[in-house]
Design an enzyme around this catalytic site. Structure first.
Site, PDB file in Angstrom:
ATOM      1  N   GLU A 228     116.741   4.295 -69.827  1.00 33.36           N
ATOM      2  CA  GLU A 228     115.815   3.471 -69.048  1.00 33.36           C
ATOM      3  C   GLU A 228     114.720   3.050 -70.009  1.00 33.36           C
ATOM      4  O   GLU A 228     113.891   3.859 -70.416  1.00 33.36           O
ATOM      5  CB  GLU A 228     115.260   4.254 -67.855  1.00 33.36           C
ATOM      6  CG  GLU A 228     114.575   3.374 -66.825  1.00 33.36           C
ATOM      7  CD  GLU A 228     113.074   3.292 -67.022  1.00 33.36           C
ATOM      8  OE1 GLU A 228     112.617   2.267 -67.615  1.00 33.36           O
ATOM      9  OE2 GLU A 228     112.363   4.209 -66.617  1.00 33.36           O
ATOM     10  N   CYS A 262     106.953   0.873 -66.957  1.00 32.35           N
ATOM     11  CA  CYS A 262     108.083  -0.002 -67.276  1.00 32.35           C
ATOM     12  C   CYS A 262     108.321  -1.010 -66.159  1.00 32.35           C
ATOM     13  O   CYS A 262     108.697  -2.158 -66.413  1.00 32.35           O
ATOM     14  CB  CYS A 262     109.346   0.823 -67.500  1.00 32.35           C
ATOM     15  SG  CYS A 262     109.272   1.936 -68.906  1.00 32.35           S
TER      16      CYS A 262
END
Length: 455
Positions: A228, A262
């Site tokens: 990720e 993120c």
């Protein structure tokens, strides 16, 4: 990078840790392997009891854990408390649902009996970032432990006390010694760990270079990884949107975690017909945010985690300005105080053909773009190397369907900000990584999905 707690609010070094020696790493690996051989035989009921107890500890001591996060990486105390609560939630989710997620699945074939069986792999290495120092770890640890795996945590070097606290929580919850261990080591040791045959797979949340490095090391050993990585998430606002709700959410979505997320909204793509009004409202709300001590209850925005992050962000802003962009508010490091403070910033008129328009700004900087229609909005949203999440605002059903279908991302949220939820799979495409965390898909990433055929 030294393994140390350095308060980003003051710049003060609070505690320094020695990196583990090779012999100490070897001993922890051996303990993890020995533990796995026994732990894999434990029942779901017992694992669930331990994970529920971990949730209890998190809830009972959330104020202490939250303060630790704030001292190590600078998030506001109120957001740190919410993070600990979310960790308890994911523990309870997997404690309750893992037995069903991993139950044998009968498949009708011409065999006497055929079914799919889910079995643990062994030692899983987790390379985790500093921005959500508890949540990122627990969203890996909860499913991994419920599946019967054991974990090794290589946490970011600026949150060592968080890393040790998490190991302590899992030990106090009742899990066997060796089921989850923290390794205080530098990034250079990761490739050696992946080369050890006892380590079966790895998961990483972090930067593109870190992900590429782990993927390369794992690929040499033909080992599974879940990555990720970064994101430059679009936040699309079309003409029919509830503008007040969109703007209010936009501020939260961009400034979450001091802008260091993120899945934070980073590129605001607004229909030309409402762009002036959106810009005016966004500016008002962002200028009203209070920047200050993250331990104070009335602080909206704390410091960035490290001086390096501050410098990188400021450099990006200056490059944007040099390219012809305009700063509406902010746009410079706050030098009137100690610590790594950067004000909430809005940038407009960014040239679309400049590389800076596609980069991830990891801090409280909003990039504002104007587009003529939904076609241009989708094209601009997809014109990115990233594909993590996307938020889109419209009350037109046809537009909703197009946005869901055509945006290239691991998640699309309509009339809401992008967020992670234990009940839904989480992850990205393109340079944002691969694989999924959370939900049933997350627990299936690190198990042997075994086909069984009995005649």
């Amino acid at each position: 990078m030294a393994i140390a707690t350095i308060n980003p609010t003051t710049g003060e070094t609070l505690k320094i840790f020695e990196s583990l020696e090779d012999g100490e790493i070897a001993a922890k690996l051996e303990l993890a392997q020995q533990t796995f051989e026994q732990y894999r035989q434990t029942s779901f009921q017992l694992r669930s009891q331990w994970l529920q107890q971990a949730a209890n500890i998190l809830e009972q001591e959330k104020a202490d854990f939250a303060k630790l996060m704030t001292l190590e990486m600078g998030k506001t105390l109120k957001s740190a408390i919410a993070e600990v609560e979310k960790c308890a939630l994911v523990c309870r989710y997997y404690a309750e649902n893992a037995p069903n997620f991993l139950a044998d699945v009968t498949v009708k074939t011409d065999a006497s009996h055929s079914f799919v069986k889910y079995q643990p792999l062994g030692i899983i290495l987790a390379v985790m970032p500093w921005n959500f120092p508890f949540w990122q770890v627990f969203r890996f640890a909860a499913p991994a432990l419920m599946a019967g795996n054991v974990g090794l945590l290589k946490h970011a070097s600026n949150v060592p006390q968080c890393a040790l606290a998490i190991e302590d929580i899992i030990n106090r919850a009742g899990f066997p010694a060796g089921a989850f261990q923290t390794l205080l080591i530098g990034a250079a040791k990761v490739a050696d760990l992946m080369a050890d045959e006892r380590v079966k797979a790895a998961t990483l949340t972090g930067s593109e270079p870190a992900g590429a490095s782990l993927a390369a090391a794992s690929g040499k050993q033909i080992k599974k990884t879940v990555l990720e990585l970064g994101g430059s998430d679009p936040f699309i606002v079309l003409e029919s949107a509830d503008l007040e709700a969109a703007v209010s959410t936009a501020v939260t979505a961009r400034m979450l975690n001091n802008g260091q997320s993120c899945i934070a909204a980073k590129r605001f793509i607004v229909a030309e017909t409402i762009a002036d009004q959106f810009e005016k409202l966004l500016l008002q709300k962002i200028q009203a945010l209070k920047v200050g001590d993250p331990l104070a209850a009335d602080t909206d925005l704390g410091p960035l985690a490290t001086p390096g992050i501050l410098q990188d962000l400021d450099k990006q802003v200056q490059i944007a300005v040099e390219s012809g962009a305009k700063v509406l508010t902010g746009g410079y490091a706050l030098e009137d105080r100690p610590g790594n403070f950067y004000p909430p910033t809005i940038i407009i008129d960014i040239p679309l053909d400049h590389p800076i328009a596609k980069e991830e700004f990891f801090g409280p900087v909003a990039l504002l773009f104007r587009v003529r229609d939904i076609d241009a909005a989708i094209k601009l949203a997809n014109d990115s190397p990233f594909g993590l999440g996307a938020s889109a605002w419209t009350n037109n059903e046809e537009e909703k369907n197009r946005l869901i279908q055509e945006i290239e991302a691991g998640a699309v949220f309509i009339n809401s900000m992008v967020k992670s939820d234990p009940r839904l799979p989480f992850g990205g495409i393109k340079r944002s990584g691969y694989g999924r965390e959370l939900s049933i898909q997350g627990i299936h990433e690190f198990v042997n999905i075994k086909t069984v055929w009995v005649k």
